[in-house]
Design a protein around this motif. Structure first.
Motif, PDB file in Angstrom:
ATOM      1  N   ASP A   1      -8.125  -2.169   5.573  1.00 45.38           N
ATOM      2  CA  ASP A   1      -7.201  -3.239   5.975  1.00 45.38           C
ATOM      3  C   ASP A   1      -5.932  -3.179   5.135  1.00 45.38           C
ATOM      4  O   ASP A   1      -4.812  -3.292   5.663  1.00 45.38           O
ATOM      5  CB  ASP A   1      -7.851  -4.612   5.812  1.00 45.38           C
ATOM      6  CG  ASP A   1      -8.925  -4.893   6.847  1.00 45.38           C
ATOM      7  OD1 ASP A   1      -8.895  -4.254   7.913  1.00 45.38           O
ATOM      8  OD2 ASP A   1      -9.799  -5.737   6.580  1.00 45.38           O
ATOM      9  N   ASP A   2      -6.090  -3.026   3.833  1.00 47.49           N
ATOM     10  CA  ASP A   2      -4.932  -2.980   2.942  1.00 47.49           C
ATOM     11  C   ASP A   2      -4.040  -1.781   3.278  1.00 47.49           C
ATOM     12  O   ASP A   2      -2.805  -1.893   3.298  1.00 47.49           O
ATOM     13  CB  ASP A   2      -5.383  -2.896   1.485  1.00 47.49           C
ATOM     14  CG  ASP A   2      -6.088  -4.157   1.007  1.00 47.49           C
ATOM     15  OD1 ASP A   2      -5.961  -5.211   1.672  1.00 47.49           O
ATOM     16  OD2 ASP A   2      -6.779  -4.087  -0.040  1.00 47.49           O
TER      17      ASP A   2
ATOM     18  N   TYR B   1      -3.832  -0.195   6.202  1.00 42.55           N
ATOM     19  CA  TYR B   1      -3.201  -0.409   7.510  1.00 42.55           C
ATOM     20  C   TYR B   1      -2.068  -1.429   7.414  1.00 42.55           C
ATOM     21  O   TYR B   1      -0.985  -1.232   7.978  1.00 42.55           O
ATOM     22  CB  TYR B   1      -4.254  -0.878   8.513  1.00 42.55           C
ATOM     23  CG  TYR B   1      -3.715  -1.065   9.914  1.00 42.55           C
ATOM     24  CD1 TYR B   1      -3.487   0.038  10.736  1.00 42.55           C
ATOM     25  CD2 TYR B   1      -3.440  -2.327  10.417  1.00 42.55           C
ATOM     26  CE1 TYR B   1      -3.001  -0.120  12.023  1.00 42.55           C
ATOM     27  CE2 TYR B   1      -2.949  -2.495  11.705  1.00 42.55           C
ATOM     28  CZ  TYR B   1      -2.723  -1.388  12.504  1.00 42.55           C
ATOM     29  OH  TYR B   1      -2.235  -1.545  13.769  1.00 42.55           O
TER      30      TYR B   1
ATOM     31  N   TYR C   1     -11.500  -4.954  12.394  1.00 42.23           N
ATOM     32  CA  TYR C   1     -10.103  -5.212  12.102  1.00 42.23           C
ATOM     33  C   TYR C   1      -9.865  -6.685  11.772  1.00 42.23           C
ATOM     34  O   TYR C   1     -10.392  -7.580  12.438  1.00 42.23           O
ATOM     35  CB  TYR C   1      -9.224  -4.798  13.287  1.00 42.23           C
ATOM     36  CG  TYR C   1      -9.432  -3.367  13.724  1.00 42.23           C
ATOM     37  CD1 TYR C   1      -9.330  -2.316  12.831  1.00 42.23           C
ATOM     38  CD2 TYR C   1      -9.732  -3.065  15.052  1.00 42.23           C
ATOM     39  CE1 TYR C   1      -9.520  -1.001  13.228  1.00 42.23           C
ATOM     40  CE2 TYR C   1      -9.925  -1.753  15.470  1.00 42.23           C
ATOM     41  CZ  TYR C   1      -9.825  -0.721  14.558  1.00 42.23           C
ATOM     42  OH  TYR C   1     -10.021   0.576  14.957  1.00 42.23           O
ATOM     43  N   ASP C   2      -9.040  -6.921  10.799  1.00 42.20           N
ATOM     44  CA  ASP C   2      -8.709  -8.281  10.375  1.00 42.20           C
ATOM     45  C   ASP C   2      -7.505  -8.764  11.192  1.00 42.20           C
ATOM     46  O   ASP C   2      -6.371  -8.803  10.704  1.00 42.20           O
ATOM     47  CB  ASP C   2      -8.404  -8.309   8.878  1.00 42.20           C
ATOM     48  CG  ASP C   2      -8.286  -9.726   8.320  1.00 42.20           C
ATOM     49  OD1 ASP C   2      -8.173 -10.674   9.126  1.00 42.20           O
ATOM     50  OD2 ASP C   2      -8.293  -9.874   7.087  1.00 42.20           O
TER      51      ASP C   2
ATOM     52  N   GLN D   1     -14.510   0.028  12.032  1.00 42.63           N
ATOM     53  CA  GLN D   1     -13.762  -0.901  11.196  1.00 42.63           C
ATOM     54  C   GLN D   1     -13.646  -2.231  11.944  1.00 42.63           C
ATOM     55  O   GLN D   1     -13.239  -2.260  13.107  1.00 42.63           O
ATOM     56  CB  GLN D   1     -12.360  -0.353  10.913  1.00 42.63           C
ATOM     57  CG  GLN D   1     -11.455  -1.278  10.149  1.00 42.63           C
ATOM     58  CD  GLN D   1     -11.789  -1.316   8.660  1.00 42.63           C
ATOM     59  OE1 GLN D   1     -12.429  -0.407   8.126  1.00 42.63           O
ATOM     60  NE2 GLN D   1     -11.349  -2.370   7.985  1.00 42.63           N
TER      61      GLN D   1
ATOM     62  N   ARG E   1      -5.092 -11.545   9.841  1.00 40.24           N
ATOM     63  CA  ARG E   1      -4.182 -11.056   8.807  1.00 40.24           C
ATOM     64  C   ARG E   1      -3.081 -10.182   9.416  1.00 40.24           C
ATOM     65  O   ARG E   1      -1.904 -10.262   9.013  1.00 40.24           O
ATOM     66  CB  ARG E   1      -4.971 -10.289   7.759  1.00 40.24           C
ATOM     67  CG  ARG E   1      -4.148  -9.845   6.554  1.00 40.24           C
ATOM     68  CD  ARG E   1      -5.018  -9.077   5.577  1.00 40.24           C
ATOM     69  NE  ARG E   1      -4.211  -8.468   4.515  1.00 40.24           N
ATOM     70  CZ  ARG E   1      -4.651  -7.519   3.698  1.00 40.24           C
ATOM     71  NH1 ARG E   1      -5.907  -7.068   3.822  1.00 40.24           N
ATOM     72  NH2 ARG E   1      -3.858  -7.015   2.758  1.00 40.24           N
ATOM     73  N   ILE E   2      -3.466  -9.359  10.377  1.00 42.34           N
ATOM     74  CA  ILE E   2      -2.483  -8.507  11.050  1.00 42.34           C
ATOM     75  C   ILE E   2      -1.423  -9.360  11.745  1.00 42.34           C
ATOM     76  O   ILE E   2      -0.217  -9.134  11.615  1.00 42.34           O
ATOM     77  CB  ILE E   2      -3.186  -7.575  12.059  1.00 42.34           C
ATOM     78  CG1 ILE E   2      -4.039  -6.540  11.319  1.00 42.34           C
ATOM     79  CG2 ILE E   2      -2.173  -6.883  12.966  1.00 42.34           C
ATOM     80  CD1 ILE E   2      -4.960  -5.731  12.212  1.00 42.34           C
TER      81      ILE E   2
ATOM     82  N   GLN F   1     -12.062  -3.952   3.652  1.00 41.98           N
ATOM     83  CA  GLN F   1     -10.784  -4.421   3.143  1.00 41.98           C
ATOM     84  C   GLN F   1      -9.898  -3.294   2.636  1.00 41.98           C
ATOM     85  O   GLN F   1      -8.667  -3.360   2.736  1.00 41.98           O
ATOM     86  CB  GLN F   1     -10.979  -5.449   2.033  1.00 41.98           C
ATOM     87  CG  GLN F   1      -9.655  -6.069   1.574  1.00 41.98           C
ATOM     88  CD  GLN F   1      -9.840  -7.188   0.584  1.00 41.98           C
ATOM     89  OE1 GLN F   1     -10.922  -7.741   0.463  1.00 41.98           O
ATOM     90  NE2 GLN F   1      -8.771  -7.530  -0.121  1.00 41.98           N
TER      91      GLN F   1
END
Length: 478
Positions: free
Chosen positions: A169-170, A172, A206-207, A204, A210-211, A166
């Motif tokens: 993620d934050d 990115y 990837y989420d 990673q 969310r993206i 995460q």
């Protein structure tokens, strides 16, 4: 499959003869099946552009590499004459309608002065650390009335938080948010599944949900590209070749996320799926040079204009969109050879269609109903229907015409339905096939040795739901 009816539509560029009576036109839209997927307005506009330019530019340009390691000094980025307006003018001269910039490649170097990392143009000597390539890029696109898009690599070889979950993620999403809020409207956001460090390196997960939500919230009119969409899919290779069968519809379960790797992925991306429940047309990416970034050793290896025409026919001409990469040099400009090839490509493409549709003025007959009486206008979405398992549209002229290019189009705003078709000419007392194919979609282009005929016809051999044909045209490109 419902083979009860085929709807054959024609446009001003297609038929030289006619429209149905007003009563028939008024009733026609109600007969169109709504069960099969159709494009959103954004997807439709995206595909009608046909041509987009990719701009690969980062520290790799200065280190003579294709993939950076992430440990390059920002001071390596040192353009001496960066001119994004030159990029946009060259694209426009070639007939391209939008450009996509590598705002960040795998090396992690950011072409805008991001607040998320010092690894950006802010730490370079270019413009005394006050430069912003992304700003100059979008301003240039808008000055030339071209769309602007971004590629933001999810893989970041510089960022220490990469692989942390995460926290990365934050990081990115913060970069993505900067790009999508500070630079105005964006037409396309380009993702891949790059995660290339291998099983023993950092990885990673990837989420993607969310993206995608972030893009939808900040740029609701942008289309999202990746292997798996959700709006536009990769065509499965970097050779500039879409499948000879190419459906805009897909089954999302076959390629569920970017970077998904199974034996069937290539076929799924190339061909799509006639039974798919999602509309995700293909984007065909290829570089004008052997590499994606500029290398002096490749200045003599730029694709010829004739080769670019071949790529146009094997991508746009197969129901895909062409994304052609043109990399800036270390000066920050497109190389003169690349610029010349783009312009020559534009001229040669126009020459293919010079002289207009040679079916203009033809008398038209059709299976299953009365022939149209005047030219139809595709923008008005008028069409005629033919109740038949095998539907055909015949053109007859007073004198023979010579042609070497066939252009067919479905009215894809209403979906893609044609699964098999053939084009014939009347010769020696019988119909002879000149071109045969499967899908049509937005555009089907077929080139062949020059043919001469006075009677010609399109036959729809097989379709899913009623089919609408928007264009039937032949040209003598020379």
């Amino acid at each position: 499959m419902d083979r009860r009816r085929f709807l054959l539509a024609s446009s001003a560029s297609a038929l030289a003869a006619s429209a149905l009576p007003a009563s028939a036109l008024a009733a026609a839209p109600a007969a169109v099946a709504a069960a099969r997927p159709r494009p959103t307005p954004q997807q439709l506009a995206w595909q009608r552009e046909e041509l987009a330019l990719f701009v690969h530019y980062t520290v790799n340009t200065y280190t003579d590499r294709e993939w950076g390691e992430g440990d390059e000094s920002p001071r390596a980025f040192a353009p001496t004459d960066l001119d994004a307006r030159q990029w946009a003018r060259a694209a426009k001269a070639g007939g391209f309608r939008s450009l996509i910039l590598t705002a960040k490649h795998h090396d992690g170097f950011c072409l805008w002065p991001t607040a998320t990392t010092a690894h950006s143009v802010r730490s370079s000597a270019w413009r005394d650390g006050r430069g912003d390539v992304v700003r100059e890029f979008v301003d240039a696109c808008r000055a030339e009335n071209l769309g602007a898009g971004f590629y933001l690599s999810p893989w970041d070889r510089h960022e220490p938080r990469y692989g942390s979950g995460q926290a990365y993620d934050d990081f990115y999403l913060a970069q993505l948010t900067e790009l999508l809020t500070n630079y105005g409207p964006v037409v396309e956001v380009w993702f891949d599944g790059a995660n290339g460090e291998g099983p023993n390196g950092r990885r990673q997960a990837y989420d993607w949900p969310r993206i995608h939500r972030t893009v939808r919230a900040l740029q609701p009119d942008a289309v999202i590209f990746s292997d798996a969409g959700p709006d536009v899919r990769w065509i499965g290779n970097e050779r500039g070749v879409a499948g000879s069968t190419c459906w805009a519809t897909v089954d999302p379960a076959r390629v569920p996320y970017p970077g998904f790797d199974r034996p069937w992925v290539g076929e799924a991306l190339q061909q799509g799926d006639p039974h798919g429940n999602a509309w995700r047309p293909g984007e065909t990416d290829v570089s004008i040079r052997p590499g994606w970034f500029w290398h002096a050793a490749e200045d003599a290896k730029v694709r010829s204009a004739d080769n670019l025409i071949d790529l146009y026919c094997s991508s746009v001409g197969r129901n895909s969109k062409l994304l052609l990469n043109v990399p800036p040099t270390r000066a920050g400009r497109f190389h003169d050879t690349d610029v010349a090839r783009l312009a020559e490509f534009g001229r040669k493409r126009e020459a293919l269609f010079a002289g207009g549709n040679r079916l203009a003025g033809a008398r038209v007959r059709a299976s299953g109903g009365d022939a149209p009486q005047r030219v139809l206008d595709a923008d008005a979405e008028s069409f005629w229907r033919a109740d038949a398992v095998e539907a055909w549209l015949e053109f007859e002229l007073d004198a023979e015409i010579e042609f070497d290019l066939l252009c067919l189009q479905e009215a894809i705003a209403h979906g893609q339905h044609v699964a098999n078709h053939r084009f014939e000419i009347w010769r020696d007392g019988q119909w002879r096939t000149v071109a045969w194919g499967t899908t049509i979609g937005h555009k089907r282009l077929e080139r062949f040795e020059p043919e001469r005929a006075r009677r010609l016809r399109l036959v729809v051999e097989h379709g899913y739901e009623p089919a609408r044909i928007a264009t039937v045209a032949v040209y003598r490109g020379g």
